[in-house]
Design an enzyme around this catalytic site. Structure first.
Site, mmCIF file in Angstrom:
data_model
loop_
_atom_site.group_PDB
_atom_site.id
_atom_site.type_symbol
_atom_site.label_atom_id
_atom_site.label_comp_id
_atom_site.label_asym_id
_atom_site.label_seq_id
_atom_site.Cartn_x
_atom_site.Cartn_y
_atom_site.Cartn_z
ATOM 1 C CB SER A 250 -76.383 25.499 -58.837
ATOM 2 O OG SER A 250 -75.406 24.742 -58.174
ATOM 3 C CG HIS B 139 -75.098 26.303 -53.356
ATOM 4 N ND1 HIS B 139 -75.975 25.246 -53.281
ATOM 5 C CD2 HIS B 139 -74.640 26.312 -54.631
ATOM 6 C CE1 HIS B 139 -76.026 24.633 -54.448
ATOM 7 N NE2 HIS B 139 -75.220 25.268 -55.288
ATOM 8 C CG HIS C 126 -72.241 20.194 -54.085
ATOM 9 N ND1 HIS C 126 -72.483 21.468 -53.621
ATOM 10 C CD2 HIS C 126 -73.126 19.969 -55.093
ATOM 11 C CE1 HIS C 126 -73.479 21.991 -54.325
ATOM 12 N NE2 HIS C 126 -73.882 21.111 -55.216
ATOM 13 C CE1 TYR D 14 -68.554 21.231 -56.000
ATOM 14 C CE2 TYR D 14 -70.157 19.659 -56.822
ATOM 15 C CZ TYR D 14 -69.797 20.959 -56.529
ATOM 16 O OH TYR D 14 -70.674 21.980 -56.763
ATOM 17 C CD GLU D 15 -69.423 22.443 -51.357
ATOM 18 O OE1 GLU D 15 -69.163 23.466 -50.709
ATOM 19 O OE2 GLU D 15 -70.576 21.942 -51.426
ATOM 20 C CB ALA E 28 -78.205 23.496 -61.975
ATOM 21 C CG MET F 210 -71.132 17.458 -60.588
ATOM 22 S SD MET F 210 -69.952 18.831 -60.581
ATOM 23 C CE MET F 210 -69.639 19.015 -62.345
ATOM 24 C CB SER F 211 -76.074 17.587 -56.217
ATOM 25 O OG SER F 211 -77.075 17.977 -57.145
ATOM 26 C CG ASN G 293 -74.808 22.999 -68.705
ATOM 27 O OD1 ASN G 293 -74.972 23.261 -67.499
ATOM 28 N ND2 ASN G 293 -74.184 21.888 -69.112
ATOM 29 C CG HIS H 89 -70.733 27.307 -61.429
ATOM 30 N ND1 HIS H 89 -71.601 26.268 -61.152
ATOM 31 C CD2 HIS H 89 -70.945 28.235 -60.462
ATOM 32 C CE1 HIS H 89 -72.297 26.541 -60.067
ATOM 33 N NE2 HIS H 89 -71.927 27.732 -59.632
#
Length: 282
Positions: A38, A69, A91, A93-94, A121, A218-219, A242, A254
């Site tokens: 990201s 992306h 991802h 989660y998509e 990220a 998450m990746s 963050n 995000h």
């Protein structure tokens, strides 16, 4: 042979479908695969391009639905190295399967890539870190309760993969030297992978801290597991976008992730290009 992943059946010939479509565009043989997380996809703009192929033009590739992306496969030279870059990743989660998430890596490896540079990220758990830091991933924690090798048999590669030496020590040494050469402060630490798309709760972050994690996201881990199965050398880099939930007394978004990666993208690009310049044997 056909294997079923989630709701989608995947045939091993699918890899050749994608490889052959790419070879119709270019005979370029990459040596290094880049997966750009990201806000970090602008590195692909620095490549002396041989070909740019949108994911939706490649059989069985999925398109990223996440802002930041671009969903392009970029082939060419970066710091005089032959690279193939995912300008945007897929991802879990998509709503895609783990096979979908890792399918592009299998294709890049079949095209010739033997080294993987994977970036993301991530939220910072280690209180010594700050937003904007770059972290070399030395190990990871997979607390997603799933694995991209579920259902895999010998047609797809060995099932029982040793993960002891997953992140290449020599590549880490070169990365630390590249950071020193460019005057960039570099961190080292353990990355924890969760499914998302919700950010971790403060309680979960406290748990991960006790388990030894320095960052979370998450990746990355699905691709790393498959890269390990394929025998690739792996360098992982997190951009601490963050601080994770509960570390600071503020909510997460995000938007903050993208803002931070935008601030550090020039340092990130200089760092990766210097690393590639210093990389001699692979």
């Amino acid at each position: 042979m056909i294997l079923e992943f989630g709701t989608q059946k995947m045939n091993s010939n699918f890899i050749w479908d994608a490889v052959n479509k790419i070879r119709e565009k270019t005979k370029f043989k990459p040596e290094i695969a880049l997966i750009l997380g990201s806000g970090l996809g602008e590195l692909a703009d620095e490549i002396e391009k041989v070909a740019i192929i949108p994911y939706n033009k490649i059989p069985h590739f999925k398109v990223s639905t996440i802002k930041g992306h671009k969903s392009n496969l970029v082939l060419g030279l970066l710091s005089n190295k032959k690279v193939i870059a995912m300008q945007g990743r897929i991802h879990f989660y998509e709503g895609y399967s783990m096979f979908d998430v890792t399918f592009p890596l299998r294709v890049m490896n079949r095209l010739g890539a033997k080294v993987l540079i994977v970036t993301n990220a991530a939220g910072g758990i280690n209180k010594k870190f700050a937003a904007g830091d770059l972290m070399i991933i030395t190990d990871h924690i997979n607390w997603s309760s799933t694995n991209p090798l579920l259902g895999i048999d010998f047609e797809w590669g060995e099932r029982f993969i040793d993960m002891t030496f997953t992140y290449d020590k020599e590549l880490q040494r070169i990365a630390k030297a590249a950071a020193k050469d460019t005057g960039i402060k570099i961190r080292e630490g353990i990355y924890a992978f969760s499914l998302g798309p919700t950010y971790e709760t403060p309680a979960e972050v406290r748990m991960l801290k006790r388990l030894g994690a320095d960052s979370c996201g998450m990746s990355t881990v699905p691709e790393v597991i498959v890269a390990r199965q394929l025998g690739m050398r792996i360098l992982g880099i997190s951009c601490i976008s963050n601080m994770a939930a509960g570390i600071l007394n503020q909510p997460l978004s995000h938007k903050e992730v993208i803002e931070t990666t935008n601030k550090v993208k020039e340092n990130f690009k200089r760092f990766i290009k210097t690393f590639l310049t210093n990389l001699q044997e692979f």
